[in-house]
Design a protein around this motif. Sequence first.
Motif, PDB file in Angstrom:
ATOM      1  N   ILE A  76       0.959  -1.167   0.112  1.00 14.42           N
ATOM      2  CA  ILE A  76      -0.151  -0.064   0.053  1.00 14.42           C
ATOM      3  C   ILE A  76       0.891   1.343   0.177  1.00 14.42           C
ATOM      4  CG2 ILE A  76      -1.838   1.284   1.324  1.00 14.42           C
ATOM      5  CD1 ILE A  76      -2.921  -1.622   0.547  1.00 14.42           C
ATOM      6  N   PRO A  77       0.412   2.084  -0.643  1.00 14.69           N
ATOM      7  CA  PRO A  77       1.400   3.683  -0.898  1.00 14.69           C
ATOM      8  C   PRO A  77       1.889   4.019   0.678  1.00 14.69           C
ATOM      9  CG  PRO A  77      -0.326   3.522  -2.350  1.00 14.69           C
ATOM     10  CD  PRO A  77      -0.656   2.573  -1.680  1.00 14.69           C
ATOM     11  N   GLY A  78       3.156   4.392   0.780  1.00 13.03           N
ATOM     12  CA  GLY A  78       3.555   4.952   1.894  1.00 13.03           C
ATOM     13  C   GLY A  78       3.933   3.748   3.201  1.00 13.03           C
ATOM     14  N   ARG A  79       3.928   2.533   2.785  1.00 14.27           N
ATOM     15  CA  ARG A  79       3.992   1.611   3.783  1.00 14.27           C
ATOM     16  C   ARG A  79       5.134   1.673   4.793  1.00 14.27           C
ATOM     17  NH1 ARG A  79       4.285  -4.592   2.173  1.00 14.27           N
ATOM     18  NH2 ARG A  79       5.198  -5.599   4.194  1.00 14.27           N
ATOM     19  N   GLY A  80       6.165   2.166   4.354  1.00 15.01           N
ATOM     20  CA  GLY A  80       7.418   2.650   4.795  1.00 15.01           C
ATOM     21  C   GLY A  80       7.460   3.555   6.114  1.00 15.01           C
ATOM     22  N   ILE A  81       6.548   4.410   5.971  1.00 14.08           N
ATOM     23  CA  ILE A  81       6.549   5.715   6.656  1.00 14.08           C
ATOM     24  C   ILE A  81       5.515   5.552   8.061  1.00 14.08           C
ATOM     25  CG2 ILE A  81       7.033   7.215   4.770  1.00 14.08           C
ATOM     26  CD1 ILE A  81       4.111   8.065   5.195  1.00 14.08           C
ATOM     27  N   PHE A  82       4.754   4.549   8.180  1.00 12.94           N
ATOM     28  CA  PHE A  82       3.932   4.400   9.103  1.00 12.94           C
ATOM     29  C   PHE A  82       5.064   3.811  10.500  1.00 12.94           C
ATOM     30  CE2 PHE A  82       1.277   1.238  11.840  1.00 12.94           C
ATOM     31  CZ  PHE A  82       0.608   2.345  12.739  1.00 12.94           C
ATOM     32  N   ALA A  83       4.874   4.616  11.509  1.00 13.84           N
ATOM     33  CA  ALA A  83       5.739   4.402  12.590  1.00 13.84           C
ATOM     34  C   ALA A  83       5.296   3.698  13.699  1.00 13.84           C
ATOM     35  CB  ALA A  83       6.262   5.923  13.346  1.00 13.84           C
TER      36      ALA A  83
ATOM     37  N   ARG B 297       2.983  -0.018  14.943  1.00 10.40           N
ATOM     38  CA  ARG B 297       3.289  -1.629  14.848  1.00 10.40           C
ATOM     39  C   ARG B 297       2.677  -2.135  13.896  1.00 10.40           C
ATOM     40  NH1 ARG B 297       1.608  -5.470  19.789  1.00 10.40           N
ATOM     41  NH2 ARG B 297       2.393  -7.282  18.914  1.00 10.40           N
ATOM     42  N   GLN B 298       3.157  -2.954  12.980  1.00 10.84           N
ATOM     43  CA  GLN B 298       2.434  -3.550  11.957  1.00 10.84           C
ATOM     44  C   GLN B 298       2.573  -5.231  12.129  1.00 10.84           C
ATOM     45  OE1 GLN B 298       2.168  -2.214   7.992  1.00 10.84           O
ATOM     46  NE2 GLN B 298       3.713  -0.964   8.419  1.00 10.84           N
ATOM     47  N   LEU B 299       1.555  -5.826  12.297  1.00  8.50           N
ATOM     48  CA  LEU B 299       1.713  -7.616  12.256  1.00  8.50           C
ATOM     49  C   LEU B 299       0.905  -7.931  11.431  1.00  8.50           C
ATOM     50  CD1 LEU B 299       0.473  -8.651  15.802  1.00  8.50           C
ATOM     51  CD2 LEU B 299       0.307  -6.241  15.237  1.00  8.50           C
ATOM     52  N   HIS B 300       0.931  -9.344  11.211  1.00 10.60           N
ATOM     53  CA  HIS B 300       0.146 -10.203  10.451  1.00 10.60           C
ATOM     54  C   HIS B 300      -0.518 -11.326  11.240  1.00 10.60           C
ATOM     55  CE1 HIS B 300      -0.671 -13.440   7.377  1.00 10.60           C
ATOM     56  NE2 HIS B 300      -0.685 -12.478   6.478  1.00 10.60           N
ATOM     57  N   THR B 301      -1.753 -11.999  10.656  1.00 12.66           N
ATOM     58  CA  THR B 301      -2.605 -12.787  11.510  1.00 12.66           C
ATOM     59  C   THR B 301      -1.481 -13.735  12.281  1.00 12.66           C
ATOM     60  OG1 THR B 301      -3.655 -13.130   9.605  1.00 12.66           O
ATOM     61  CG2 THR B 301      -4.281 -14.611  11.048  1.00 12.66           C
ATOM     62  N   VAL B 302      -0.404 -14.160  11.722  1.00 12.35           N
ATOM     63  CA  VAL B 302       0.532 -15.240  12.446  1.00 12.35           C
ATOM     64  C   VAL B 302       0.756 -14.766  13.608  1.00 12.35           C
ATOM     65  CG1 VAL B 302       1.185 -16.345  10.063  1.00 12.35           C
ATOM     66  CG2 VAL B 302       2.511 -14.457  11.002  1.00 12.35           C
ATOM     67  N   ASN B 303       1.162 -13.449  13.808  1.00 14.79           N
ATOM     68  CA  ASN B 303       1.543 -12.976  15.162  1.00 14.79           C
ATOM     69  C   ASN B 303       0.577 -12.434  16.007  1.00 14.79           C
ATOM     70  OD1 ASN B 303       3.146 -11.212  12.480  1.00 14.79           O
ATOM     71  ND2 ASN B 303       4.439 -12.622  13.798  1.00 14.79           N
ATOM     72  N   TYR B 304      -0.470 -12.544  15.729  1.00 15.21           N
ATOM     73  CA  TYR B 304      -1.575 -12.160  16.582  1.00 15.21           C
ATOM     74  C   TYR B 304      -1.825 -13.064  17.787  1.00 15.21           C
ATOM     75  CZ  TYR B 304      -6.007 -10.712  18.490  1.00 15.21           C
ATOM     76  OH  TYR B 304      -7.255 -10.377  19.334  1.00 15.21           O
TER      77      TYR B 304
ATOM     78  N   THR C  38       0.074   6.883   6.620  1.00 16.48           N
ATOM     79  CA  THR C  38       0.695   8.264   7.055  1.00 16.48           C
ATOM     80  C   THR C  38       1.673   7.912   8.063  1.00 16.48           C
ATOM     81  OG1 THR C  38      -0.819   8.499   8.854  1.00 16.48           O
ATOM     82  CG2 THR C  38      -1.560   9.303   6.481  1.00 16.48           C
ATOM     83  N   ALA C  39       2.567   8.576   8.674  1.00 18.10           N
ATOM     84  CA  ALA C  39       3.595   8.418   9.595  1.00 18.10           C
ATOM     85  C   ALA C  39       2.835   7.990  10.866  1.00 18.10           C
ATOM     86  CB  ALA C  39       4.395   9.677   9.846  1.00 18.10           C
ATOM     87  N   THR C  40       1.446   8.478  11.178  1.00 16.47           N
ATOM     88  CA  THR C  40       0.815   7.869  12.485  1.00 16.47           C
ATOM     89  C   THR C  40      -0.505   7.083  12.144  1.00 16.47           C
ATOM     90  OG1 THR C  40      -0.333  10.266  12.011  1.00 16.47           O
ATOM     91  CG2 THR C  40       1.452  10.088  13.703  1.00 16.47           C
ATOM     92  N   GLY C  41      -0.677   6.808  11.019  1.00 22.49           N
ATOM     93  CA  GLY C  41      -1.725   5.889  10.913  1.00 22.49           C
ATOM     94  C   GLY C  41      -2.183   5.746   9.220  1.00 22.49           C
ATOM     95  N   VAL C  42      -3.466   6.097   8.969  1.00 27.45           N
ATOM     96  CA  VAL C  42      -3.696   5.743   7.611  1.00 27.45           C
ATOM     97  C   VAL C  42      -4.595   6.855   7.129  1.00 27.45           C
ATOM     98  CG1 VAL C  42      -3.873   3.349   7.777  1.00 27.45           C
ATOM     99  CG2 VAL C  42      -6.140   4.613   8.056  1.00 27.45           C
TER     100      VAL C  42
ATOM    101  N   ALA D 159      -1.543   0.520  15.796  1.00 23.93           N
ATOM    102  CA  ALA D 159      -1.100  -0.815  15.089  1.00 23.93           C
ATOM    103  C   ALA D 159      -2.116  -1.138  13.984  1.00 23.93           C
ATOM    104  CB  ALA D 159      -1.286  -1.942  16.128  1.00 23.93           C
ATOM    105  N   ILE D 160      -1.612  -1.711  12.937  1.00 26.43           N
ATOM    106  CA  ILE D 160      -2.303  -2.320  11.852  1.00 26.43           C
ATOM    107  C   ILE D 160      -2.037  -4.053  11.888  1.00 26.43           C
ATOM    108  CG2 ILE D 160      -2.545  -2.484   9.308  1.00 26.43           C
ATOM    109  CD1 ILE D 160      -1.261   0.391   9.636  1.00 26.43           C
ATOM    110  N   ILE D 161      -3.175  -4.538  11.947  1.00 29.29           N
ATOM    111  CA  ILE D 161      -3.049  -6.153  11.864  1.00 29.29           C
ATOM    112  C   ILE D 161      -3.486  -6.596  10.675  1.00 29.29           C
ATOM    113  CG2 ILE D 161      -3.592  -8.431  12.876  1.00 29.29           C
ATOM    114  CD1 ILE D 161      -4.517  -6.781  15.546  1.00 29.29           C
TER     115      ILE D 161
END
Length: 373
Positions: free
Chosen positions: A159-166, A168-175, A282-286, A298-300
């Motif tokens: 998704i555009p800007g993925r690298g800038i979100f400061a 936590r990002q995780l996947h189903t496998v980490n929840y 965005t740096a702080t969310g979406v 966080a984004i899961i």
Amino acid sequence: MPSLRDSLGAHRSSPDSSSVTRTTDVVVVGGGQAGLAAGYHLRRQGLDFVILDAEPGPGGAWQHMWDSLHLFSPADHSSLPGRLMPTQPGNTYPDAGHVVEYLADYEKRYDLPVQRGTRAEAVHRDGDRLLVEADSGTWRAKAVVSATGTWSRPFVPTIPGRGIFAGRQLHTVNYRSPVDFAGQRVIVVGGGNSGAQIAADLALDGDVDVTWTTQRTPRFLADDIDGRALFDAATARRRALDAGRGDTGGVASLGDIVAVPPIRTARDAGLLQARLMFSRHTATGVQWADDSRSDVDAIIWCTGFRPALAYLAPLGLRGPRGHVATSGTQAVGEARLHLLGYGDWTGPASATLIGVGRPAREAAHQIARRVSR
Ligand SMILES: Cc1cc2nc3c(=O)[nH]c(=O)nc-3n(C[C@H](O)[C@H](O)[C@H](O)COP(=O)(O)OP(=O)(O)OC[C@H]3O[C@@H](n4cnc5c(N)ncnc54)[C@H](O)[C@@H]3O)c2cc1C
């Protein structure tokens, strides 16, 4: 208790170091439900085989599911060949721990030769055999069954800007559980069963500010339809395609959301309203399609998986999305290789407990015919 080496004693080899090349009819790579179903049918065909599994314990991916996960089918519709899954007292839809116990019991009951803590790293052609190189040694085999699942290859869309979100990002496998997100603002991405269940889990906790977002409007199955319908629909779809018909022959698809009890509760309380997918980070969310923004902690990502087939790279078979072209379970470009359990492309509903039995049987029959030539 027999050692790992003792349990391999039935094989025509006596390995004691990783430099030894062992010989067997069939190497099954992966000891989750698909690998065990393969083992059950290979044993019935009287073949010599070993199952290599990277995990230290039984149960495949079921060992790693989140705490509140329940099957979307009752126990009697969640069984591998030969042994019915017992019901779990108090749970029509068993939890993941129950599945792990069932699979552990299954491999013991059928004395399946699972070599744990062994990761296959590459498969090569070697004359009339396939050579499986693993971290603890090498096997020469007449056939290989790949049953490595998808859990180790979580997929996250770009998704555009993925690298800038400061955050936590995780996947189903980490929840694991809502406790890890207490007091936080969380976005759950994904319109399938995992996304809906995790969004419901967080929403019902009451201590998490959760937004569920999906690429398109989620499809809920009617409350009186559970995972059994998904299996029936996958089977009907395969039959229709085999018969050259375009219709899918079913009312449900594996992507449809089964209204298991927590989903119903969250939905009925108005807590499961999906918002259409955000357009950028965005740096702080979406940022949403209407240009409004949300700040989140966080984004899961509940956005699916790819097949774990990197170790097959030397065979040069992998195509788009990392798949290997198959006819049934057999690789089109390598008749000694079968793929099992990854999804409908390796057999209708073959990524489910009840669905993997039939393609496993077909694979074992084909391998037995080849080996006896
Ligand atoms: C969230 C979720 C909910 C689900 N709910 C249901 C449900 O209700 N009912 C249902 O029937 N199905 C359900 N499924 C689908 C399905 O049952 C699981 O995905 C199942 O775990 C797939 O089994 P498998 O044996 O193919 O793969 P896995 O269980 O992932 O097992 C593969 C094994 O292979 C090992 N492995 C991987 N690579 C290597 C290698 N190179 N060398 C050696 N070993 C390797 C792994 O460590 C693992 O032990 C669900 C799936 C998910 C993700």
